[in-house]
Design a protein around this motif. Structure first.
Motif, PDB file in Angstrom:
ATOM      1  N   LYS A  56       0.844  -1.119  -0.048  1.00 53.87           N
ATOM      2  CA  LYS A  56      -0.110   0.015   0.039  1.00 53.87           C
ATOM      3  C   LYS A  56       0.822   1.285  -0.102  1.00 53.87           C
ATOM      4  CE  LYS A  56      -1.055   0.136   5.003  1.00 53.87           C
ATOM      5  NZ  LYS A  56       0.000  -0.956   5.597  1.00 53.87           N
ATOM      6  N   GLU A  57       0.336   2.349  -0.221  1.00 51.63           N
ATOM      7  CA  GLU A  57       1.128   3.565  -0.384  1.00 51.63           C
ATOM      8  C   GLU A  57       1.994   3.866   0.836  1.00 51.63           C
ATOM      9  OE1 GLU A  57      -0.247   8.234  -0.880  1.00 51.63           O
ATOM     10  OE2 GLU A  57      -1.551   6.701  -2.015  1.00 51.63           O
ATOM     11  N   HIS A  58       3.376   4.233   0.393  1.00 52.75           N
ATOM     12  CA  HIS A  58       4.227   4.575   1.454  1.00 52.75           C
ATOM     13  C   HIS A  58       4.825   3.420   2.320  1.00 52.75           C
ATOM     14  CE1 HIS A  58       3.628   8.562   0.420  1.00 52.75           C
ATOM     15  NE2 HIS A  58       2.506   8.620   0.798  1.00 52.75           N
ATOM     16  N   ASP A  59       4.611   2.092   1.813  1.00 51.90           N
ATOM     17  CA  ASP A  59       5.076   1.101   2.457  1.00 51.90           C
ATOM     18  C   ASP A  59       6.768   0.957   2.367  1.00 51.90           C
ATOM     19  OD1 ASP A  59       2.998  -0.214   3.710  1.00 51.90           O
ATOM     20  OD2 ASP A  59       2.819  -1.724   2.129  1.00 51.90           O
ATOM     21  N   THR A  60       7.398   0.495   3.123  1.00 51.32           N
ATOM     22  CA  THR A  60       8.942   0.233   3.052  1.00 51.32           C
ATOM     23  C   THR A  60       9.220  -1.312   2.904  1.00 51.32           C
ATOM     24  OG1 THR A  60       9.428   1.971   4.471  1.00 51.32           O
ATOM     25  CG2 THR A  60      11.188   0.576   4.037  1.00 51.32           C
ATOM     26  N   ILE A  61       9.805  -1.594   1.759  1.00 51.97           N
ATOM     27  CA  ILE A  61       9.728  -3.195   1.346  1.00 51.97           C
ATOM     28  C   ILE A  61      11.323  -3.172   1.133  1.00 51.97           C
ATOM     29  CG2 ILE A  61       9.163  -4.630  -0.631  1.00 51.97           C
ATOM     30  CD1 ILE A  61       6.946  -3.623   0.996  1.00 51.97           C
ATOM     31  N   ILE A  62      11.605  -4.349   1.443  1.00 49.83           N
ATOM     32  CA  ILE A  62      12.723  -5.122   1.188  1.00 49.83           C
ATOM     33  C   ILE A  62      12.836  -6.253   0.223  1.00 49.83           C
ATOM     34  CG2 ILE A  62      14.948  -6.257   1.957  1.00 49.83           C
ATOM     35  CD1 ILE A  62      14.661  -4.881   4.436  1.00 49.83           C
ATOM     36  N   VAL A  63      13.464  -6.213  -0.962  1.00 48.34           N
ATOM     37  CA  VAL A  63      13.557  -7.186  -1.752  1.00 48.34           C
ATOM     38  C   VAL A  63      14.981  -7.902  -1.652  1.00 48.34           C
ATOM     39  CG1 VAL A  63      13.286  -8.036  -4.214  1.00 48.34           C
ATOM     40  CG2 VAL A  63      11.824  -6.192  -3.376  1.00 48.34           C
ATOM     41  N   PRO A  64      15.030  -9.253  -1.410  1.00 45.12           N
ATOM     42  CA  PRO A  64      16.419 -10.022  -1.432  1.00 45.12           C
ATOM     43  C   PRO A  64      16.927 -10.407  -2.663  1.00 45.12           C
ATOM     44  CG  PRO A  64      14.808 -11.412  -0.490  1.00 45.12           C
ATOM     45  CD  PRO A  64      13.961 -10.190  -0.994  1.00 45.12           C
ATOM     46  N   GLY A  65      16.750  -9.462  -3.532  1.00 41.20           N
ATOM     47  CA  GLY A  65      17.062  -9.840  -4.972  1.00 41.20           C
ATOM     48  C   GLY A  65      17.111  -8.715  -5.814  1.00 41.20           C
ATOM     49  N   LYS A  66      16.789  -8.933  -7.303  1.00 39.34           N
ATOM     50  CA  LYS A  66      16.400  -7.682  -8.227  1.00 39.34           C
ATOM     51  C   LYS A  66      15.091  -7.441  -8.345  1.00 39.34           C
ATOM     52  CE  LYS A  66      18.382  -6.382 -12.664  1.00 39.34           C
ATOM     53  NZ  LYS A  66      19.254  -6.773 -13.544  1.00 39.34           N
ATOM     54  N   VAL A  67      14.826  -6.015  -8.410  1.00 38.86           N
ATOM     55  CA  VAL A  67      13.510  -5.836  -8.896  1.00 38.86           C
ATOM     56  C   VAL A  67      13.633  -5.449 -10.138  1.00 38.86           C
ATOM     57  CG1 VAL A  67      11.762  -3.885  -8.287  1.00 38.86           C
ATOM     58  CG2 VAL A  67      13.162  -4.790  -6.429  1.00 38.86           C
ATOM     59  N   LEU A  68      12.415  -5.906 -11.133  1.00 36.40           N
ATOM     60  CA  LEU A  68      12.372  -5.731 -12.421  1.00 36.40           C
ATOM     61  C   LEU A  68      11.143  -4.908 -12.806  1.00 36.40           C
ATOM     62  CD1 LEU A  68      13.208  -9.331 -13.647  1.00 36.40           C
ATOM     63  CD2 LEU A  68      14.654  -7.508 -13.695  1.00 36.40           C
ATOM     64  N   GLY A  69      11.339  -4.444 -14.013  1.00 36.37           N
ATOM     65  CA  GLY A  69      10.216  -3.131 -14.200  1.00 36.37           C
ATOM     66  C   GLY A  69       9.196  -3.845 -15.016  1.00 36.37           C
ATOM     67  N   ALA A  70       8.657  -4.927 -15.063  1.00 39.87           N
ATOM     68  CA  ALA A  70       7.484  -5.624 -15.566  1.00 39.87           C
ATOM     69  C   ALA A  70       6.320  -5.283 -14.880  1.00 39.87           C
ATOM     70  CB  ALA A  70       7.408  -7.033 -15.831  1.00 39.87           C
ATOM     71  N   GLY A  71       5.325  -4.605 -15.615  1.00 43.06           N
ATOM     72  CA  GLY A  71       4.072  -4.137 -14.713  1.00 43.06           C
ATOM     73  C   GLY A  71       4.012  -2.485 -14.370  1.00 43.06           C
ATOM     74  N   THR A  72       3.249  -2.075 -13.526  1.00 39.79           N
ATOM     75  CA  THR A  72       3.073  -0.763 -13.419  1.00 39.79           C
ATOM     76  C   THR A  72       3.063  -0.631 -11.713  1.00 39.79           C
ATOM     77  OG1 THR A  72       0.624  -1.022 -13.480  1.00 39.79           O
ATOM     78  CG2 THR A  72       1.845  -0.311 -15.399  1.00 39.79           C
ATOM     79  N   LEU A  73       3.542   0.285 -11.340  1.00 37.58           N
ATOM     80  CA  LEU A  73       3.373   0.931  -9.911  1.00 37.58           C
ATOM     81  C   LEU A  73       2.636   2.115  -9.855  1.00 37.58           C
ATOM     82  CD1 LEU A  73       4.371   0.149  -6.859  1.00 37.58           C
ATOM     83  CD2 LEU A  73       6.373   1.430  -7.374  1.00 37.58           C
ATOM     84  N   ASN A  74       1.312   2.126  -8.880  1.00 40.03           N
ATOM     85  CA  ASN A  74       0.712   3.307  -9.030  1.00 40.03           C
ATOM     86  C   ASN A  74       0.435   4.108  -7.653  1.00 40.03           C
ATOM     87  OD1 ASN A  74      -0.982   1.617  -7.965  1.00 40.03           O
ATOM     88  ND2 ASN A  74      -2.298   1.314  -9.803  1.00 40.03           N
ATOM     89  N   HIS A  75       1.309   3.753  -6.765  1.00 41.53           N
ATOM     90  CA  HIS A  75       1.807   4.575  -5.371  1.00 41.53           C
ATOM     91  C   HIS A  75       3.102   4.286  -5.084  1.00 41.53           C
ATOM     92  CE1 HIS A  75       0.640   0.062  -4.509  1.00 41.53           C
ATOM     93  NE2 HIS A  75       1.613   0.107  -3.628  1.00 41.53           N
ATOM     94  N   PRO A  76       3.594   5.408  -4.118  1.00 42.70           N
ATOM     95  CA  PRO A  76       4.826   5.603  -3.834  1.00 42.70           C
ATOM     96  C   PRO A  76       5.453   4.461  -2.878  1.00 42.70           C
ATOM     97  CG  PRO A  76       3.348   7.251  -2.907  1.00 42.70           C
ATOM     98  CD  PRO A  76       2.432   6.640  -3.754  1.00 42.70           C
ATOM     99  N   LEU A  77       6.334   4.028  -2.912  1.00 43.64           N
ATOM    100  CA  LEU A  77       6.970   2.959  -2.128  1.00 43.64           C
ATOM    101  C   LEU A  77       8.316   3.435  -1.630  1.00 43.64           C
ATOM    102  CD1 LEU A  77       6.194  -0.303  -3.691  1.00 43.64           C
ATOM    103  CD2 LEU A  77       4.644   0.631  -1.693  1.00 43.64           C
ATOM    104  N   THR A  78       8.927   2.836  -0.672  1.00 44.26           N
ATOM    105  CA  THR A  78      10.569   2.951  -0.468  1.00 44.26           C
ATOM    106  C   THR A  78      10.797   1.446  -0.473  1.00 44.26           C
ATOM    107  OG1 THR A  78      10.233   4.876   1.119  1.00 44.26           O
ATOM    108  CG2 THR A  78      12.228   3.417   1.219  1.00 44.26           C
ATOM    109  N   VAL A  79      11.793   1.134  -1.644  1.00 43.10           N
ATOM    110  CA  VAL A  79      12.068  -0.214  -2.035  1.00 43.10           C
ATOM    111  C   VAL A  79      13.636  -0.355  -1.711  1.00 43.10           C
ATOM    112  CG1 VAL A  79      12.034  -1.982  -3.766  1.00 43.10           C
ATOM    113  CG2 VAL A  79      10.054  -0.245  -3.674  1.00 43.10           C
ATOM    114  N   ALA A  80      14.136  -1.410  -1.027  1.00 49.22           N
ATOM    115  CA  ALA A  80      15.337  -1.537  -0.792  1.00 49.22           C
ATOM    116  C   ALA A  80      15.662  -2.999  -1.583  1.00 49.22           C
ATOM    117  CB  ALA A  80      15.719  -1.598   0.580  1.00 49.22           C
ATOM    118  N   ALA A  81      16.718  -3.020  -2.371  1.00 50.20           N
ATOM    119  CA  ALA A  81      16.983  -4.459  -2.991  1.00 50.20           C
ATOM    120  C   ALA A  81      18.485  -4.495  -3.398  1.00 50.20           C
ATOM    121  CB  ALA A  81      16.192  -4.477  -4.406  1.00 50.20           C
TER     122      ALA A  81
END
Length: 73
Positions: free
Chosen positions: A12-37
């Motif tokens: 949801k909007e403004h979540d902070t997420i950790i991705v223990p790998g790579k983030v790829l650009g497939a799809g759309t993102l329609n709300h702001p996030l903080t993403v660490a990867a």
């Protein structure tokens, strides 16, 4: 590997997420996030920033010490 569509679906909007790998650009993102990867594709990084979100390394996020973080893998 996690696509933007998965981040969009499970966050949801403004979540902070950790991705223990790579983030790829497939799809759309329609709300702001903080993403660490470990890494981001150029497309994913651009899309996250266009949605008014932030991209960080996992080390940078650890230094900020946020209180609520979710891991999506």
């Amino acid at each position: 590997v996690v696509n933007l569509s998965r981040l969009n679906r499970y966050t949801k909007e403004h979540d902070t997420i950790i991705v223990p790998g790579k983030v790829l650009g497939a799809g759309t993102l329609n709300h702001p996030l903080t993403v660490a990867a470990l890494s981001f594709s150029t497309t994913a990084k651009f899309a996250i920033e266009q949605a008014k979100g932030k991209t960080l390394t996992i080390s940078e996020l650890a230094k900020q010490n946020p209180p609520n973080v979710r891991i999506i893998g």
